[in-house]
Design an enzyme around this catalytic site. Structure first.
Site, PDB file in Angstrom:
ATOM      1  N   TYR A 195     -34.175 -20.441 123.825  1.00  0.00           N
ATOM      2  CA  TYR A 195     -33.773 -21.331 122.733  1.00  0.00           C
ATOM      3  C   TYR A 195     -34.184 -20.784 121.363  1.00  0.00           C
ATOM      4  O   TYR A 195     -34.365 -21.566 120.416  1.00  0.00           O
ATOM      5  CB  TYR A 195     -34.355 -22.727 122.957  1.00  0.00           C
ATOM      6  CG  TYR A 195     -33.575 -23.569 123.967  1.00  0.00           C
ATOM      7  CD1 TYR A 195     -32.261 -23.972 123.698  1.00  0.00           C
ATOM      8  CD2 TYR A 195     -34.138 -23.976 125.161  1.00  0.00           C
ATOM      9  CE1 TYR A 195     -31.545 -24.751 124.605  1.00  0.00           C
ATOM     10  CE2 TYR A 195     -33.419 -24.762 126.075  1.00  0.00           C
ATOM     11  CZ  TYR A 195     -32.118 -25.141 125.779  1.00  0.00           C
ATOM     12  OH  TYR A 195     -31.407 -25.919 126.669  1.00  0.00           O
ATOM     13  N   HIS A 234     -27.871 -28.291 130.441  1.00  0.00           N
ATOM     14  CA  HIS A 234     -27.498 -27.333 129.410  1.00  0.00           C
ATOM     15  C   HIS A 234     -26.117 -26.786 129.733  1.00  0.00           C
ATOM     16  O   HIS A 234     -25.786 -26.606 130.907  1.00  0.00           O
ATOM     17  CB  HIS A 234     -28.493 -26.166 129.379  1.00  0.00           C
ATOM     18  CG  HIS A 234     -27.979 -24.971 128.627  1.00  0.00           C
ATOM     19  ND1 HIS A 234     -27.997 -24.903 127.261  1.00  0.00           N
ATOM     20  CD2 HIS A 234     -27.385 -23.827 129.053  1.00  0.00           C
ATOM     21  CE1 HIS A 234     -27.459 -23.744 126.878  1.00  0.00           C
ATOM     22  NE2 HIS A 234     -27.082 -23.082 127.941  1.00  0.00           N
ATOM     23  N   GLU A 289     -26.949 -15.730 128.590  1.00  0.00           N
ATOM     24  CA  GLU A 289     -27.815 -16.696 129.288  1.00  0.00           C
ATOM     25  C   GLU A 289     -27.792 -16.479 130.797  1.00  0.00           C
ATOM     26  O   GLU A 289     -28.834 -16.570 131.458  1.00  0.00           O
ATOM     27  CB  GLU A 289     -27.363 -18.118 128.933  1.00  0.00           C
ATOM     28  CG  GLU A 289     -27.614 -18.448 127.469  1.00  0.00           C
ATOM     29  CD  GLU A 289     -26.943 -19.730 126.992  1.00  0.00           C
ATOM     30  OE1 GLU A 289     -27.076 -20.054 125.799  1.00  0.00           O
ATOM     31  OE2 GLU A 289     -26.279 -20.409 127.812  1.00  0.00           O
ATOM     32  N   ARG A 300     -18.436 -27.918 128.644  1.00  0.00           N
ATOM     33  CA  ARG A 300     -18.958 -28.723 127.526  1.00  0.00           C
ATOM     34  C   ARG A 300     -18.306 -30.112 127.523  1.00  0.00           C
ATOM     35  O   ARG A 300     -18.960 -31.110 127.213  1.00  0.00           O
ATOM     36  CB  ARG A 300     -18.720 -28.017 126.181  1.00  0.00           C
ATOM     37  CG  ARG A 300     -19.454 -26.698 125.994  1.00  0.00           C
ATOM     38  CD  ARG A 300     -20.942 -26.836 125.803  1.00  0.00           C
ATOM     39  NE  ARG A 300     -21.302 -27.604 124.633  1.00  0.00           N
ATOM     40  CZ  ARG A 300     -22.497 -27.542 124.044  1.00  0.00           C
ATOM     41  NH1 ARG A 300     -23.438 -26.712 124.509  1.00  0.00           N
ATOM     42  NH2 ARG A 300     -22.771 -28.287 123.019  1.00  0.00           N
ATOM     43  N   LYS A 302     -31.820 -29.674 133.756  1.00  0.00           N
ATOM     44  CA  LYS A 302     -33.111 -29.645 133.067  1.00  0.00           C
ATOM     45  C   LYS A 302     -34.168 -30.429 133.852  1.00  0.00           C
ATOM     46  O   LYS A 302     -33.838 -31.200 134.765  1.00  0.00           O
ATOM     47  CB  LYS A 302     -32.923 -30.189 131.654  1.00  0.00           C
ATOM     48  CG  LYS A 302     -31.954 -29.326 130.810  1.00  0.00           C
ATOM     49  CD  LYS A 302     -31.811 -29.869 129.388  1.00  0.00           C
ATOM     50  CE  LYS A 302     -30.885 -28.996 128.549  1.00  0.00           C
ATOM     51  NZ  LYS A 302     -30.800 -29.471 127.147  1.00  0.00           N
ATOM     52  N   ASN A 346     -31.781 -34.471 127.823  1.00  0.00           N
ATOM     53  CA  ASN A 346     -30.355 -34.725 128.029  1.00  0.00           C
ATOM     54  C   ASN A 346     -29.763 -34.068 129.267  1.00  0.00           C
ATOM     55  O   ASN A 346     -28.596 -33.718 129.301  1.00  0.00           O
ATOM     56  CB  ASN A 346     -29.572 -34.379 126.756  1.00  0.00           C
ATOM     57  CG  ASN A 346     -29.762 -32.952 126.337  1.00  0.00           C
ATOM     58  OD1 ASN A 346     -30.384 -32.173 127.047  1.00  0.00           O
ATOM     59  ND2 ASN A 346     -29.211 -32.583 125.187  1.00  0.00           N
TER      60      ASN A 346
HETATM   61  P1  ATP Z   1     -27.827 -27.251 125.239  1.00  0.00           P
HETATM   62  O1  ATP Z   1     -27.902 -25.985 124.406  1.00  0.00           O
HETATM   63  O2  ATP Z   1     -29.132 -27.575 125.931  1.00  0.00           O
HETATM   64  O3  ATP Z   1     -26.650 -27.259 126.158  1.00  0.00           O
HETATM   65  P2  ATP Z   1     -26.502 -28.591 123.091  1.00  0.00           P
HETATM   66  O4  ATP Z   1     -25.767 -27.303 122.934  1.00  0.00           O
HETATM   67  O5  ATP Z   1     -25.693 -29.822 123.334  1.00  0.00           O
HETATM   68  O6  ATP Z   1     -27.574 -28.485 124.262  1.00  0.00           O
HETATM   69  P3  ATP Z   1     -28.209 -27.790 120.931  1.00  0.00           P
HETATM   70  O7  ATP Z   1     -27.925 -28.123 119.522  1.00  0.00           O
HETATM   71  O8  ATP Z   1     -27.969 -26.396 121.418  1.00  0.00           O
HETATM   72  O9  ATP Z   1     -27.428 -28.852 121.842  1.00  0.00           O
HETATM   73  O10 ATP Z   1     -29.726 -28.196 121.209  1.00  0.00           O
HETATM   74  C1  ATP Z   1     -30.441 -27.659 122.320  1.00  0.00           C
HETATM   75  C2  ATP Z   1     -31.296 -28.732 122.932  1.00  0.00           C
HETATM   76  O11 ATP Z   1     -32.318 -29.103 121.989  1.00  0.00           O
HETATM   77  C3  ATP Z   1     -30.578 -30.045 123.219  1.00  0.00           C
HETATM   78  O12 ATP Z   1     -29.889 -30.055 124.433  1.00  0.00           O
HETATM   79  C4  ATP Z   1     -31.722 -31.023 123.231  1.00  0.00           C
HETATM   80  O13 ATP Z   1     -32.455 -30.917 124.457  1.00  0.00           O
HETATM   81  C5  ATP Z   1     -32.581 -30.493 122.077  1.00  0.00           C
HETATM   82  N1  ATP Z   1     -32.212 -31.125 120.801  1.00  0.00           N
HETATM   83  C6  ATP Z   1     -31.134 -30.849 120.044  1.00  0.00           C
HETATM   84  N2  ATP Z   1     -31.102 -31.605 118.935  1.00  0.00           N
HETATM   85  C7  ATP Z   1     -32.195 -32.393 119.007  1.00  0.00           C
HETATM   86  C8  ATP Z   1     -32.750 -33.400 118.152  1.00  0.00           C
HETATM   87  N3  ATP Z   1     -32.157 -33.744 117.001  1.00  0.00           N
HETATM   88  N4  ATP Z   1     -33.895 -33.993 118.543  1.00  0.00           N
HETATM   89  C9  ATP Z   1     -34.500 -33.647 119.700  1.00  0.00           C
HETATM   90  N5  ATP Z   1     -34.045 -32.699 120.544  1.00  0.00           N
HETATM   91  C10 ATP Z   1     -32.906 -32.091 120.201  1.00  0.00           C
HETATM   92 MG    MG Z   2     -26.730 -25.411 122.791  1.00  0.00          MG
END
Ligand code: ATP
Ligand code: MG
Length: 139
Positions: A51, A117, A128, A87, A11, A114
């Site tokens: 997203y 992805h 994706e 993951r 990211k 974070n």
């Molecule tokens: P990713 O899909 O990016 O791999 P993830 O699967 O661990 O991450 P998701 O629940 O899919 O988490 O959320 C997608 C992204 O949205 C997260 O990686 C983060 O950047 C953002 N995000 C998720 N939850 C929060 C939150 N509570 N507050 C702020 N940003 C969030």
């Molecule tokens: Mg995710």
């Protein structure tokens, strides 16, 4: 559909901090083969589409701003059990909850920024990967 593949993005925060090489090194060292990779920047429309599942969440607008503020590195990775193992390698969404040695523990600042992805299912890995790469970019 090939199911031993996953999709990742380094990211914008990872590229801003100069962590691209260190993160790719960890991915390689963990046994993932890179079958497609490029540096690119998502438009707002790209990020909203990518997203879309989160469009009703309170963090959606910030997520789109974050993911479009600079370039990313997108890649398709191959390994047995790729989705689940990747993951595990990246760790929990919130780096405060991520296990020691995971990419998010090492390189992520917060739950919203974070570092990486990782796809959450074989089906989404395919969707994706196809969003970012054409067939002739995958080896
Ligand atoms: P990713 O899909 O990016 O791999 P993830 O699967 O661990 O991450 P998701 O629940 O899919 O988490 O959320 C997608 C992204 O949205 C997260 O990686 C983060 O950047 C953002 N995000 C998720 N939850 C929060 C939150 N509570 N507050 C702020 N940003 C969030
Ligand atoms: Mg995710």
């Amino acid at each position: 559909m090939v199911t031993n593949r996953t999709f990742t993005m380094l990211k914008p925060d990872s590229l801003e901090k100069g962590n691209t090489g260190a993160i790719l090194e960890k991915i390689n060292a963990s046994g993932f083969k890179i079958v497609a990779m490029k540096q690119t920047q998502m438009s707002r429309r790209d990020a909203e589409t990518f997203y879309a599942i989160h469009k009703d969440r309170p963090f959606f607008a910030d997520l789109v701003t974050y993911m479009t503020r600079g370039p990313i590195v997108a890649a398709i990775l191959e390994k047995e059990n790729a989705v689940e193992d990747f993951r595990t390698l990246i760790g929990a969404t919130n780096p405060e909850d991520a296990a020691e040695g995971t990419i998010r523990k090492m390189f992520a600042k917060s739950i919203s920024e974070n570092a990486v992805h990782g796809s959450d299912s074989d089906e989404n890995a395919f969707i994706e990967g196809s969003f970012h790469f054409s067939g002739r970019e995958i080896f």
